[in-house]
Design a protein around this motif. Structure first.
Motif, mmCIF file in Angstrom:
data_model
loop_
_atom_site.group_PDB
_atom_site.id
_atom_site.type_symbol
_atom_site.label_atom_id
_atom_site.label_comp_id
_atom_site.label_asym_id
_atom_site.label_seq_id
_atom_site.Cartn_x
_atom_site.Cartn_y
_atom_site.Cartn_z
ATOM 1 N N ASN A 3 0.850 -1.183 0.000
ATOM 2 C CA ASN A 3 0.000 0.000 0.000
ATOM 3 C C ASN A 3 0.892 1.241 0.000
ATOM 4 O O ASN A 3 2.124 1.143 -0.012
ATOM 5 C CB ASN A 3 -0.967 -0.023 1.186
ATOM 6 N N ASN A 4 0.291 2.413 0.007
ATOM 7 C CA ASN A 4 1.063 3.662 -0.036
ATOM 8 C C ASN A 4 2.008 3.788 1.150
ATOM 9 O O ASN A 4 3.143 4.249 0.998
ATOM 10 C CB ASN A 4 0.135 4.871 -0.092
ATOM 11 N N PHE A 5 1.550 3.406 2.314
ATOM 12 C CA PHE A 5 2.401 3.501 3.496
ATOM 13 C C PHE A 5 3.659 2.656 3.323
ATOM 14 O O PHE A 5 4.766 3.109 3.587
ATOM 15 C CB PHE A 5 1.634 3.064 4.754
ATOM 16 N N ASN A 6 3.474 1.421 2.871
ATOM 17 C CA ASN A 6 4.627 0.535 2.691
ATOM 18 C C ASN A 6 5.591 1.086 1.648
ATOM 19 O O ASN A 6 6.808 1.051 1.836
ATOM 20 C CB ASN A 6 4.178 -0.872 2.296
ATOM 21 N N ARG A 7 5.068 1.603 0.544
ATOM 22 C CA ARG A 7 5.924 2.192 -0.491
ATOM 23 C C ARG A 7 6.710 3.377 0.061
ATOM 24 O O ARG A 7 7.911 3.508 -0.177
ATOM 25 C CB ARG A 7 5.087 2.637 -1.694
#
Length: 98
Positions: A3-7
């Motif tokens: 997800n965006n957080f992980n990226r």
């Protein structure tokens, strides 16, 4: 699945590692223009006491800003910019209804 957080986390860790290895890193920065409380207050034709009371800023804080002992932080600077642009609206928003 990323997800965006992980990226963002992976990207930030890569930047931190590059920085630690002294490689150049491009980082987005945002410059925040500091407001000039004295200029704003004078433009409104108010004393320090009137301005502080009207906009709910502690008088000591306003004096420290104006005398250069302290500088408004980013949220305070944004608030001062809003006062400069819309003094009447800010004042009305802060008015206490009885």
């Amino acid at each position: 699945m990323m997800n965006n957080f992980n990226r963002d986390l992976v990207k930030s860790m890569g930047e931190a590692c590059a920085h630690a290895e002294r490689k150049s890193v491009r980082v987005k920065t945002r410059v925040i223009a500091l407001a000039d409380p004295r200029a704003i207050r004078r433009k409104l034709g108010m004393s320090q006491s009137e301005f502080a009371m009207q906009y709910r800023i502690p008088l000591a804080t306003l004096k420290n800003w104006e005398q250069g002992r302290r500088r408004p932080d980013a949220p305070a600077s944004a608030y001062l910019h809003a006062i400069a642009r819309r003094p009447r609206e800010i004042s009305e928003a802060l008015r206490v209804e009885a």
